[in-house]
Scaffold this motif. Structure first.
Motif, mmCIF file in Angstrom:
data_model
loop_
_atom_site.group_PDB
_atom_site.id
_atom_site.type_symbol
_atom_site.label_atom_id
_atom_site.label_comp_id
_atom_site.label_asym_id
_atom_site.label_seq_id
_atom_site.Cartn_x
_atom_site.Cartn_y
_atom_site.Cartn_z
ATOM 1 N N ASP A 84 43.861 -44.100 -7.788
ATOM 2 C CA ASP A 84 44.867 -43.758 -6.770
ATOM 3 C C ASP A 84 45.282 -42.302 -6.938
ATOM 4 O O ASP A 84 46.214 -41.983 -7.685
ATOM 5 C CB ASP A 84 46.075 -44.690 -6.890
ATOM 6 N N PHE A 85 44.592 -41.437 -6.237
ATOM 7 C CA PHE A 85 44.908 -40.006 -6.261
ATOM 8 C C PHE A 85 45.275 -39.516 -4.861
ATOM 9 O O PHE A 85 45.054 -38.362 -4.506
ATOM 10 C CB PHE A 85 43.727 -39.214 -6.855
ATOM 11 N N ASP A 128 51.970 -34.104 -4.798
ATOM 12 C CA ASP A 128 52.639 -34.831 -5.897
ATOM 13 C C ASP A 128 51.609 -35.071 -7.004
ATOM 14 O O ASP A 128 50.670 -35.846 -6.834
ATOM 15 C CB ASP A 128 53.172 -36.159 -5.339
ATOM 16 N N ASN A 129 51.793 -34.399 -8.127
ATOM 17 C CA ASN A 129 50.807 -34.471 -9.215
ATOM 18 C C ASN A 129 51.093 -35.580 -10.227
ATOM 19 O O ASN A 129 50.508 -35.597 -11.308
ATOM 20 C CB ASN A 129 50.747 -33.123 -9.954
ATOM 21 N N GLY A 130 52.002 -36.483 -9.858
ATOM 22 C CA GLY A 130 52.436 -37.523 -10.787
ATOM 23 C C GLY A 130 51.307 -38.381 -11.347
ATOM 24 O O GLY A 130 51.427 -38.923 -12.445
ATOM 25 N N HIS A 131 50.225 -38.493 -10.618
ATOM 26 C CA HIS A 131 49.071 -39.282 -11.083
ATOM 27 C C HIS A 131 47.918 -38.413 -11.569
ATOM 28 O O HIS A 131 46.870 -38.940 -11.949
ATOM 29 C CB HIS A 131 48.547 -40.172 -9.945
ATOM 30 N N CYS A 132 48.117 -37.101 -11.505
ATOM 31 C CA CYS A 132 46.966 -36.213 -11.692
ATOM 32 C C CYS A 132 46.777 -35.860 -13.171
ATOM 33 O O CYS A 132 47.265 -34.839 -13.653
ATOM 34 C CB CYS A 132 47.145 -34.948 -10.853
ATOM 35 N N PHE A 170 45.897 -45.138 -18.191
ATOM 36 C CA PHE A 170 46.526 -44.728 -16.920
ATOM 37 C C PHE A 170 46.224 -45.813 -15.893
ATOM 38 O O PHE A 170 45.066 -45.944 -15.456
ATOM 39 C CB PHE A 170 45.966 -43.368 -16.463
ATOM 40 N N ASP A 171 47.246 -46.597 -15.514
ATOM 41 C CA ASP A 171 46.896 -47.815 -14.766
ATOM 42 C C ASP A 171 46.427 -47.543 -13.342
ATOM 43 O O ASP A 171 45.851 -48.428 -12.721
ATOM 44 C CB ASP A 171 48.001 -48.879 -14.842
ATOM 45 N N TRP A 172 46.625 -46.334 -12.839
ATOM 46 C CA TRP A 172 46.118 -46.005 -11.500
ATOM 47 C C TRP A 172 44.675 -45.474 -11.564
ATOM 48 O O TRP A 172 44.058 -45.218 -10.540
ATOM 49 C CB TRP A 172 47.018 -44.969 -10.815
ATOM 50 N N VAL A 173 44.165 -45.283 -12.775
ATOM 51 C CA VAL A 173 42.748 -44.880 -12.911
ATOM 52 C C VAL A 173 41.924 -46.167 -12.954
ATOM 53 O O VAL A 173 41.980 -46.922 -13.925
ATOM 54 C CB VAL A 173 42.509 -44.028 -14.180
#
Ligand SMILES: O=c1[nH]c(=O)c2[nH]c(=O)[nH]c2[nH]1
Length: 294
Positions: free
Chosen positions: A42-43, A51-55, A92-95
């Motif tokens: 989820d990027f 928004d770099n919160g997941h980056c 990282f649970d969105w990876v």
């Protein structure tokens, strides 16, 4: 109003060149890898919202490659890639997946030295791991393995039309730079051992028959690999036919009976084929991102 959405994406750090010396004993072991790490998941927000919160930074991915080389050592390129994948997808649970790749340059010992090496330029080993949720697919291979046979190769029996000038032959040079990749159907593999055996089979097959076409030789190589290795479901080859033309020395009254050749660098034949286990599962997604045929 035109609607625009983000499509497939992945990102990371390309070509981290890591040289790991295993020096637990005086007999050092060297592994020399160029590693690329790319994450999928989820990027959305980094692309569309600023928004770099997941980056997870590419710089962090680079550091992780070097940290893992130190922490775990490099037992094989594939095992390092699997560790990287497991780390990023669990921390990282969105990876949800990614693509990890490595090229390895081999070094040979100089005079059996414990710590002096000369680069072995025979071939570059390649490894790719594609993770998609629970699914992990490993594709291993090599490129630039240049081989030549000076006889036991011919090319005859092909269709002829008004554009055909090629003479038939039963005795020609056959030479190619082997590029190949094979896909495993499991991750439970002794990757270094299988690599060495696949290379041995390919070289053995190159020598062991009269070749009626490079196509025939590639098929025989692939068939032998699939037959010997149940953990491999398919193998692809991309091989230039490096033409060697007998040089006509009639202009100076010299006989040339298949001895002196002009090695043309272009154009070259380009022979590409997949050899696969019948009824093997389709894995097209794992091959995406591999440049060219393989
Ligand atoms: O091994 C060969 N395969 C071909 O398809 C081909 N075509 C050609 O001109 N020479 C050769 N050689």
């Amino acid at each position: 109003m035109t609607e625009v959405v983000l499509g497939k994406n992945q990102y990371g750090k390309a070509q981290n060149h890591v040289v790991r010396i295993h020096r637990d004993t005086d007999r050092h072991v060297i592994r020399d890898l160029v590693v690329t790490s790319q994450l999928r998941g989820d990027f959305e927000a980094v692309h569309t919202q600023g928004d770099n919160g997941h980056c997870v930074p590419t710089d962090t991915q680079k550091n992780t490659v070097f940290a893992f080389a130190q922490k775990y050592g490099i037992t094989s390129p594939e095992e390092l890639l699997l560790k990287l994948s497991e780390h990023f997808t669990s921390d990282f649970d969105w990876v949800t997946g990614g693509r990890w790749a490595a090229d390895e340059h081999a070094w040979d010992r100089i005079n059996d030295s414990n710590h002096c090496f000369v680069q072995n330029q025979q071939e570059v080993r390649t490894a790719v791991l594609v993770t998609d949720g629970e699914q992990q697919t490993v594709i291993s291979g090599f490129k630039d393995l240049t081989v030549l046979k000076s006889t036991e190769s011919g090319f005859e029996g092909y269709p002829k039309d008004q554009y055909t000038t090629l003479p038939e032959t039963t005795d020609r040079i056959m030479s190619t730079d082997v590029a190949t990749r094979w896909r495993y159907n499991t991750t439970d593999v002794d990757y270094d051992a299988v690599y060495a055996d696949v290379k041995r089979i390919i070289l053995d097959k190159f020598t062991d028959h009269y070749s009626r076409a490079l196509q025939e030789t590639l098929y025989l190589m692939g068939k032998a690999v699939i037959e010997a290795h149940p953990e491999i479901d398919e193998i692809k080859f991309s091989c230039p036919n490096k033409h060697h033309f007998v040089y006509d020395l009639g202009f100076c009254d010299l006989e040339n009976t298949n001895e002196t050749h002009y090695a043309a660098d272009r154009p070259f034949g380009l022979i590409e084929a997949t050899v696969q286990r019948k009824d093997a599962q389709d894995a097209e997604q794992a091959w995406l991102g591999i440049a060219g045929f393989c």
